[in-house]
Design an enzyme around this catalytic site. Structure first.
Site, PDB file in Angstrom:
ATOM      1  N   ASP A  13     -24.822   5.337  24.615  1.00  0.00           N
ATOM      2  CA  ASP A  13     -25.593   5.627  23.400  1.00  0.00           C
ATOM      3  C   ASP A  13     -24.955   6.719  22.543  1.00  0.00           C
ATOM      4  OD1 ASP A  13     -27.456   3.742  24.290  1.00  0.00           O
ATOM      5  OD2 ASP A  13     -28.531   5.254  25.448  1.00  0.00           O
ATOM      6  N   GLU A  14     -23.641   6.761  22.544  1.00  0.00           N
ATOM      7  CA  GLU A  14     -22.930   7.792  21.767  1.00  0.00           C
ATOM      8  C   GLU A  14     -22.804   7.392  20.302  1.00  0.00           C
ATOM      9  OE1 GLU A  14     -21.613   6.217  24.409  1.00  0.00           O
ATOM     10  OE2 GLU A  14     -21.121   7.680  25.973  1.00  0.00           O
ATOM     11  N   LYS A  16     -21.439   3.991  19.678  1.00  0.00           N
ATOM     12  CA  LYS A  16     -20.298   3.056  19.710  1.00  0.00           C
ATOM     13  C   LYS A  16     -20.481   1.924  18.696  1.00  0.00           C
ATOM     14  CE  LYS A  16     -21.137   2.362  24.076  1.00  0.00           C
ATOM     15  NZ  LYS A  16     -22.133   3.418  24.299  1.00  0.00           N
ATOM     16  N   ASN A  38     -27.403  -5.078  28.894  1.00  0.00           N
ATOM     17  CA  ASN A  38     -27.918  -3.723  29.151  1.00  0.00           C
ATOM     18  C   ASN A  38     -27.525  -2.798  27.992  1.00  0.00           C
ATOM     19  OD1 ASN A  38     -25.223  -3.988  29.909  1.00  0.00           O
ATOM     20  ND2 ASN A  38     -25.362  -2.618  31.670  1.00  0.00           N
ATOM     21  N   GLY A  40     -27.147  -1.481  24.165  1.00  0.00           N
ATOM     22  CA  GLY A  40     -27.946  -1.560  22.945  1.00  0.00           C
ATOM     23  C   GLY A  40     -27.180  -0.825  21.870  1.00  0.00           C
ATOM     24  N   HIS A  41     -26.616  -1.570  20.930  1.00  0.00           N
ATOM     25  CA  HIS A  41     -25.765  -0.979  19.903  1.00  0.00           C
ATOM     26  C   HIS A  41     -26.435  -1.167  18.548  1.00  0.00           C
ATOM     27  CE1 HIS A  41     -22.097  -1.685  22.779  1.00  0.00           C
ATOM     28  NE2 HIS A  41     -22.967  -0.823  23.239  1.00  0.00           N
ATOM     29  N   GLN A 226     -21.832   1.033  27.493  1.00  0.00           N
ATOM     30  CA  GLN A 226     -22.177   2.154  28.381  1.00  0.00           C
ATOM     31  C   GLN A 226     -21.240   3.349  28.110  1.00  0.00           C
ATOM     32  OE1 GLN A 226     -22.018  -1.220  30.286  1.00  0.00           O
ATOM     33  NE2 GLN A 226     -23.963  -1.287  29.226  1.00  0.00           N
ATOM     34  N   VAL A 302     -32.611  -0.813  24.167  1.00  0.00           N
ATOM     35  CA  VAL A 302     -32.902  -1.952  25.038  1.00  0.00           C
ATOM     36  C   VAL A 302     -34.288  -1.837  25.657  1.00  0.00           C
ATOM     37  CG1 VAL A 302     -32.162  -3.154  27.146  1.00  0.00           C
ATOM     38  CG2 VAL A 302     -30.455  -2.334  25.532  1.00  0.00           C
ATOM     39  N   THR A 416     -21.968  11.174  10.375  1.00  0.00           N
ATOM     40  CA  THR A 416     -22.981  12.136   9.937  1.00  0.00           C
ATOM     41  C   THR A 416     -24.347  11.515   9.637  1.00  0.00           C
ATOM     42  OG1 THR A 416     -22.191  11.913   7.666  1.00  0.00           O
ATOM     43  CG2 THR A 416     -21.227  13.692   8.973  1.00  0.00           C
ATOM     44  N   SER A 417     -24.506  10.233   9.955  1.00  0.00           N
ATOM     45  CA  SER A 417     -25.818   9.576   9.854  1.00  0.00           C
ATOM     46  C   SER A 417     -25.679   8.185  10.471  1.00  0.00           C
ATOM     47  CB  SER A 417     -26.283   9.470   8.392  1.00  0.00           C
ATOM     48  OG  SER A 417     -26.087   8.163   7.891  1.00  0.00           O
TER      49      SER A 417
HETATM   50  P1  GDP Z   1     -24.317   2.943  21.333  1.00  0.00           P
HETATM   51  O1  GDP Z   1     -25.018   2.362  22.498  1.00  0.00           O
HETATM   52  O2  GDP Z   1     -23.203   3.857  21.734  1.00  0.00           O
HETATM   53  O3  GDP Z   1     -23.869   1.924  20.331  1.00  0.00           O
HETATM   54  O4  GDP Z   1     -25.369   3.882  20.604  1.00  0.00           O
HETATM   55  P2  GDP Z   1     -26.881   3.466  20.220  1.00  0.00           P
HETATM   56  O5  GDP Z   1     -26.813   2.573  19.039  1.00  0.00           O
HETATM   57  O6  GDP Z   1     -27.612   3.019  21.420  1.00  0.00           O
HETATM   58  O7  GDP Z   1     -27.478   4.892  19.877  1.00  0.00           O
HETATM   59  C1  GDP Z   1     -26.988   5.663  18.827  1.00  0.00           C
HETATM   60  C2  GDP Z   1     -28.114   5.879  17.808  1.00  0.00           C
HETATM   61  O8  GDP Z   1     -27.743   6.902  16.923  1.00  0.00           O
HETATM   62  C3  GDP Z   1     -28.377   4.663  16.953  1.00  0.00           C
HETATM   63  O9  GDP Z   1     -29.736   4.626  16.623  1.00  0.00           O
HETATM   64  C4  GDP Z   1     -27.529   4.901  15.709  1.00  0.00           C
HETATM   65  O10 GDP Z   1     -28.055   4.282  14.549  1.00  0.00           O
HETATM   66  C5  GDP Z   1     -27.625   6.391  15.590  1.00  0.00           C
HETATM   67  N1  GDP Z   1     -26.443   7.058  15.035  1.00  0.00           N
HETATM   68  C6  GDP Z   1     -25.122   6.720  15.168  1.00  0.00           C
HETATM   69  N2  GDP Z   1     -24.339   7.643  14.579  1.00  0.00           N
HETATM   70  C7  GDP Z   1     -25.171   8.591  14.079  1.00  0.00           C
HETATM   71  C8  GDP Z   1     -24.958   9.830  13.385  1.00  0.00           C
HETATM   72  O11 GDP Z   1     -23.841  10.257  13.129  1.00  0.00           O
HETATM   73  N3  GDP Z   1     -26.083  10.529  13.045  1.00  0.00           N
HETATM   74  C9  GDP Z   1     -27.333  10.107  13.344  1.00  0.00           C
HETATM   75  N4  GDP Z   1     -28.365  10.866  12.978  1.00  0.00           N
HETATM   76  N5  GDP Z   1     -27.567   8.958  13.992  1.00  0.00           N
HETATM   77  C10 GDP Z   1     -26.497   8.218  14.372  1.00  0.00           C
HETATM   78  P1  IMO Z   2     -24.914   1.373  25.651  1.00  0.00           P
HETATM   79  O1  IMO Z   2     -23.784   0.367  25.558  1.00  0.00           O
HETATM   80  C1  IMO Z   2     -27.190   4.121  28.135  1.00  0.00           C
HETATM   81  C2  IMO Z   2     -27.850   2.944  32.295  1.00  0.00           C
HETATM   82  C3  IMO Z   2     -29.270   2.641  32.716  1.00  0.00           C
HETATM   83  C4  IMO Z   2     -29.219   3.115  34.156  1.00  0.00           C
HETATM   84  C5  IMO Z   2     -27.824   2.696  34.604  1.00  0.00           C
HETATM   85  C6  IMO Z   2     -27.778   1.370  35.356  1.00  0.00           C
HETATM   86  O2  IMO Z   2     -26.035   1.127  24.724  1.00  0.00           O
HETATM   87  O3  IMO Z   2     -24.367   2.759  25.603  1.00  0.00           O
HETATM   88  P2  IMO Z   2     -27.935  -1.168  34.555  1.00  0.00           P
HETATM   89  O4  IMO Z   2     -29.031  -1.914  33.900  1.00  0.00           O
HETATM   90  O5  IMO Z   2     -26.651  -1.155  33.791  1.00  0.00           O
HETATM   91  O6  IMO Z   2     -27.707  -1.572  35.987  1.00  0.00           O
HETATM   92  O7  IMO Z   2     -28.462   0.361  34.618  1.00  0.00           O
HETATM   93  O8  IMO Z   2     -27.053   2.595  33.419  1.00  0.00           O
HETATM   94  N1  IMO Z   2     -27.348   2.181  31.136  1.00  0.00           N
HETATM   95  C7  IMO Z   2     -27.182   2.694  29.919  1.00  0.00           C
HETATM   96  N2  IMO Z   2     -27.497   3.915  29.424  1.00  0.00           N
HETATM   97  N3  IMO Z   2     -26.593   3.216  27.350  1.00  0.00           N
HETATM   98  C8  IMO Z   2     -26.243   1.998  27.834  1.00  0.00           C
HETATM   99  O9  IMO Z   2     -25.540   1.111  27.116  1.00  0.00           O
HETATM  100  C9  IMO Z   2     -26.588   1.678  29.161  1.00  0.00           C
HETATM  101  N4  IMO Z   2     -26.429   0.577  29.934  1.00  0.00           N
HETATM  102  C10 IMO Z   2     -26.877   0.905  31.138  1.00  0.00           C
HETATM  103  O10 IMO Z   2     -30.196   3.354  31.950  1.00  0.00           O
HETATM  104  O11 IMO Z   2     -29.276   4.522  34.198  1.00  0.00           O
HETATM  105 MG    MG Z   3     -26.952   2.115  23.220  1.00  0.00          MG
END
Ligand code: GDP
Ligand code: IMO
Ligand code: MG
Length: 432
Positions: A13-14, A16, A38, A40-41, A226, A302, A416-417
């Protein structure tokens, strides 16, 4: 031609998805190489929100080829649902725009059930992982146990019953052991044959497509899911996912050689979050964590679970730089720190009174490390929505420079957003 691998450098959830979407303008092909739904982007394009779990984040752009590599565990039901949801949003996913590797292992309903059975049982004993309950672990177990059903098997109705037998012998023994009813052979056959027609048109020899594209000088963007600390080998085991999430996995997970990887971009949040159970040295289970979670909207895409939040941990990211071979990072969510008087950064740990500069491998030691913090002054202005380095407050630049120094990698992109275009390019990862 530099192909780029994007990986998460923390616990997922960085950001990506946002960065892959942004970078995919410069790429021809976007490839998922591990994990499954698993992931969620979240992508935000002109205010429109797309949530992708199984499909590569390049899918929302016209003219790009999306690929699901063999390293992914593929749930056909989740796939059909995601394609149909995207269609409602005006994105058409058709076999000429998306290829699924023929040797990709399937996630079936029995995998999802087993994931749930185990997590429920573990809840009572305090050993739960906090998985996404999507069947990821059980599906990878079957792959390594050589009893998985793969995409190509859907086209081979003669061999399929034997494969189903092999898989069920194992699963039914496990289910009996856990006190759950067995699964009928006919139920699995029906499940498989009912999805075959929708999946098979997408099936292809992905290794060959990627080889041809490389030879033609096209640019490939590999999209990791992940994060490094969730890697089955390098993460906080056993609180990890069941695949290798590190950059090297892009090669076997899609069928290219290691030489195809030109640049490794580590996506790095300006603080730290984690979903699920497991150690988290810089966790702030207090008003700081609440602030980061609220401002950063830290809820899982997710499962909707609240993400645990804490300060930036340079020890972990430095280790991620090493195990992935990260050339540069995309620093995301800097805007979430806007307005804080004080920002802390973890620069090292103590373990049983000794100073250490790495995350120890053992579960017990990981739970015992104590973070050592450096305190920085926050900034008064705002970074939210900044599209140029010059728009950043001086103190924010100082924070970015400090992180670069601590982790030993430069910032190539700054986000930045959530919006696609609120992104600052410092170094183009695709440049030759
Ligand atoms: P991923 O799993 O690495 O693709 O990250 P996720 O999409 O699960 O979680 C990142 C969340 O932060 C999402 O809701 C994005 O829309 C949001 N996001 C991404 N980059 C930024 C940023 O620079 N600033 C803010 N405020 N939100 C961001
Ligand atoms: P993205 O791509 C954050 C975590 C789960 C749990 C562990 C094992 O959005 O960054 P699993 O269902 O894979 O066997 O769960 O991994 N996990 C994640 N945490 N972002 C994810 O994906 C994740 N995918 C799995 O919460 O701790
Ligand atoms: Mg995610």
């Amino acid at each position: 031609m530099a192909n780029v691998v994007v990986v998460g450098s923390q616990w997922g959830d960085e950001g990506k998805g946002k960065i892959v979407d942004w970078l995919s303008e410069r790429a021809d092909v976007v490839v998922r190489f591990q994990g499954g739904h698993n992931a969620g982007h979240t992508l935000v394009v002109d205010g429109k929100v797309y949530k992708l779990s199984l499909l590569p984040s390049g899918v929302v752009r016209e003219g790009k080829l999306s690929v699901i590599g063999n390293g992914v565990v593929f749930d056909p039901h989740a796939f059909v649902a995601e394609v149909s949801k995207l269609k409602e949003q005006g994105v058409s996913v058709t076999p000429d725009r998306l290829k699924i590797a023929e040797n990709t292992s399937l996630i079936l309903s029995l995998h999802r059930e087993l994931d749930g059975f185990r997590e429920d049982a573990a809840s009572n004993s305090g050993t739960k992982i906090g998985t996404t309950r999507r069947g990821i672990g059980p599906a990878y177990e079957d792959k390594v146990g050589r009893r998985a059903i793969r995409v190509m098997d859907l086209a081979d109705l003669e061999t399929l019953p034997l494969k189903v037998d092999r898989m069920l012998t194992h699963h039914n023994a496990v289910r009996r052991g856990l006190g759950h009813p067995e699964v009928e052979h006919s139920a699995i056959m029906t499940e498989l044959t009912s999805v075959a027609d929708e999946i098979l048109p997408y099936m292809d020899r992905v290794w060959k497509i990627l080889d041809d594209k490389r030879r033609a000088g096209e640019r490939i963007l590999f999209e990791g899911a992940q994060g490094t600390l969730l890697d089955i080998d390098h993460g906080t085991y056993p609180f990890v996912t069941s695949s290798n999430t590190v950059a090297g996995q892009a090669a076997p997970g899609s069928g290219v050689g290691p030489g195809a990887i030109g640049y490794v971009l580590g996506i790095t949040k300006a603080y730290t979050t984690r979903v699920g159970e497991g150690p988290f040295p810089t966790e702030q289970d207090n008003e700081v964590g609440e602030f980061l979670g609220t401002r950063g909207r830290e809820f899982g895409t997710v499962t909707g679970r609240k993400r645990r939040c804490g300060w930036f941990d340079a020890v972990l990211v430095r280790q991620a730089v090493a195990v992935n071979g990260i050339n540069g990072i995309a620093l995301t969510k800097l805007d979430v720190l806007d307005g804080l008087d004080e920002i802390k950064v973890c620069t090292g740990y103590t373990l049983d009174g000794e100073l250490i500069d790495y995350l120890p491998a053992s579960q017990g030691a990981q739970a015992r490390v104590e973070p050592i913090y450096e305190s920085l002054e926050g900034w008064k202005g705002t970074t939210a929505g900044a599209r140029s380095w010059n728009d950043l407050p001086a103190q924010a630049v100082k924070y970015v420079r400090y992180i670069e120094e601590l982790i030993g990698a430069p910032v190539a992109l700054l986000s930045t957003s959530p919006e696609r275009d609120d992104t600052i390019l410092v170094t183009d990862p695709f440049q030759d």
